[in-house]
Design a protein around this motif. Structure first.
Motif, PDB file in Angstrom:
ATOM      1  N   UNK A 170      45.124  26.528  51.399  1.00 23.27           N
ATOM      2  CA  UNK A 170      44.641  27.174  52.626  1.00 23.27           C
ATOM      3  C   UNK A 170      44.438  28.690  52.467  1.00 23.27           C
ATOM      4  N   UNK A 171      45.160  29.306  51.530  1.00 28.82           N
ATOM      5  CA  UNK A 171      44.996  30.740  51.276  1.00 28.82           C
ATOM      6  C   UNK A 171      43.751  31.016  50.430  1.00 28.82           C
ATOM      7  N   UNK A 172      43.285  30.020  49.724  1.00 29.20           N
ATOM      8  CA  UNK A 172      42.206  30.177  48.752  1.00 29.20           C
ATOM      9  C   UNK A 172      40.847  29.749  49.290  1.00 29.20           C
ATOM     10  N   UNK A 173      40.828  28.698  50.078  1.00 27.83           N
ATOM     11  CA  UNK A 173      39.571  28.111  50.541  1.00 27.83           C
ATOM     12  C   UNK A 173      39.176  28.628  51.921  1.00 27.83           C
ATOM     13  N   UNK A 174      37.921  28.453  52.271  1.00 32.69           N
ATOM     14  CA  UNK A 174      37.390  28.863  53.566  1.00 32.69           C
ATOM     15  C   UNK A 174      37.727  27.789  54.601  1.00 32.69           C
ATOM     16  N   UNK A 175      38.900  27.910  55.202  1.00 32.10           N
ATOM     17  CA  UNK A 175      39.390  26.907  56.147  1.00 32.10           C
ATOM     18  C   UNK A 175      38.475  26.805  57.361  1.00 32.10           C
ATOM     19  N   UNK A 176      38.044  27.942  57.895  1.00 32.06           N
ATOM     20  CA  UNK A 176      37.165  27.926  59.069  1.00 32.06           C
ATOM     21  C   UNK A 176      35.833  27.256  58.730  1.00 32.06           C
ATOM     22  N   UNK A 230      39.732  20.238  63.535  1.00 32.52           N
ATOM     23  CA  UNK A 230      40.329  21.513  63.957  1.00 32.52           C
ATOM     24  C   UNK A 230      40.962  22.258  62.781  1.00 32.52           C
ATOM     25  N   UNK A 231      40.925  23.581  62.847  1.00 34.85           N
ATOM     26  CA  UNK A 231      41.427  24.430  61.760  1.00 34.85           C
ATOM     27  C   UNK A 231      42.859  24.069  61.382  1.00 34.85           C
ATOM     28  N   UNK A 232      43.719  23.869  62.363  1.00 37.56           N
ATOM     29  CA  UNK A 232      45.115  23.543  62.073  1.00 37.56           C
ATOM     30  C   UNK A 232      45.270  22.260  61.270  1.00 37.56           C
ATOM     31  N   UNK A 233      44.431  21.279  61.562  1.00 41.92           N
ATOM     32  CA  UNK A 233      44.487  20.004  60.832  1.00 41.92           C
ATOM     33  C   UNK A 233      43.945  20.191  59.419  1.00 41.92           C
ATOM     34  N   UNK A 234      42.908  21.011  59.260  1.00 40.19           N
ATOM     35  CA  UNK A 234      42.393  21.300  57.915  1.00 40.19           C
ATOM     36  C   UNK A 234      43.500  21.944  57.077  1.00 40.19           C
ATOM     37  N   UNK A 235      44.207  22.910  57.648  1.00 34.34           N
ATOM     38  CA  UNK A 235      45.303  23.576  56.928  1.00 34.34           C
ATOM     39  C   UNK A 235      46.364  22.559  56.545  1.00 34.34           C
ATOM     40  N   UNK A 244      36.340  23.526  58.570  1.00 36.46           N
ATOM     41  CA  UNK A 244      36.458  23.020  59.934  1.00 36.46           C
ATOM     42  C   UNK A 244      35.077  22.900  60.572  1.00 36.46           C
ATOM     43  N   UNK A 245      34.269  23.915  60.407  1.00 33.84           N
ATOM     44  CA  UNK A 245      32.928  23.943  60.990  1.00 33.84           C
ATOM     45  C   UNK A 245      32.071  22.797  60.460  1.00 33.84           C
ATOM     46  N   UNK A 294      37.167  15.610  55.121  1.00 37.21           N
ATOM     47  CA  UNK A 294      37.532  16.781  54.326  1.00 37.21           C
ATOM     48  C   UNK A 294      37.244  16.539  52.846  1.00 37.21           C
ATOM     49  N   UNK A 295      37.502  15.341  52.367  1.00 39.47           N
ATOM     50  CA  UNK A 295      37.201  14.992  50.978  1.00 39.47           C
ATOM     51  C   UNK A 295      35.729  15.247  50.674  1.00 39.47           C
ATOM     52  N   UNK A 296      34.849  14.790  51.562  1.00 39.85           N
ATOM     53  CA  UNK A 296      33.408  14.984  51.357  1.00 39.85           C
ATOM     54  C   UNK A 296      33.033  16.463  51.410  1.00 39.85           C
TER      55      UNK A 296
END
Length: 197
Positions: free
Chosen positions: A26-32, A41-46, A35-36, A134-136
């Motif tokens: 989560x610190x490395x990738x573009x979480x937002x 939701x961002x929290x679930x992606x994290x 999510x987009x 998310x995998x895709x």
């Protein structure tokens, strides 16, 4: 562990290796951005990037959540939010039908596909569960990092290595064409790398 979670775990492990930050994606990738693209939701992606699990949801709830996500995250060219009437027109239906869809979570495939295509969303946007979506979305990220880690990967994938192995049977013109093709691929990779930096 379901197949979707197992596949996601494999991708996360590989991303951890390539970034040198296993367990800290989560610190490395573009979480937002993830999510987009996925509607998660961002929290679930994290949580998923950290190796956790997404809350269990039924299909109808997921479809409703993703439709609401589109309404909140996609904007008209003037920057305003799309109205339900506008979304209904895009989907090729009435506002009443769209309102019913929001309640039931069960759109027709045709209408959902029209919305998906209009907004440039991936196939399965409305129905894919969170680990699958998310995998895709991580596939292009993984491919980009692998290409950076192994600059010859693009040449191997394009079949140029096999062609180069046949060099003794090639004439000078064929060898020159092969060299030009390799240079074009390398130049395009450099240009893409410069554009991302």
């Amino acid at each position: 562990m379901s197949d979707a979670y197992a596949s996601l775990a494999d991708v996360l492990d590989r991303l951890g290796e390539l970034t040198g930050r296993p367990g800290r994606l989560p610190e490395t990738l573009d979480v937002a951005g993830l999510s987009y693209r996925t509607g998660i939701p961002v929290g679930v992606v994290v949580e998923l990037l950290s190796g956790g699990r997404a809350p269990e949801t039924c299909l109808a709830h997921r479809v409703r959540q993703r439709l609401d996500f589109i309404r909140e995250s996609r904007r008209r060219p003037d920057g305003k939010r799309y109205s339900l009437d506008e979304l209904a027109r895009i989907a090729g239906t009435s506002r009443q039908w769209l309102s019913e869809w929001r309640k039931s979570g069960m759109p027709s495939l045709e209408h959902a596909d029209r919305l998906r295509r209009f907004f440039g969303l991936p196939a399965g946007f409305f129905t894919a569960d969170e680990p699958e979506a998310l995998h895709e979305a991580l596939q292009p990220v993984l491919q980009g990092l692998e290409a950076e880690a192994d600059p010859l990967l693009r040449l191997r994938e394009s079949g140029l290595v096999r062609l180069a192995a046949r060099a003794p049977q090639m004439n000078a013109r064929q060898l020159a064409t092969l060299a030009d093709l390799a240079e074009m691929i390398i130049a395009s990779e450099r240009a893409e790398g410069t554009g991302r930096a």
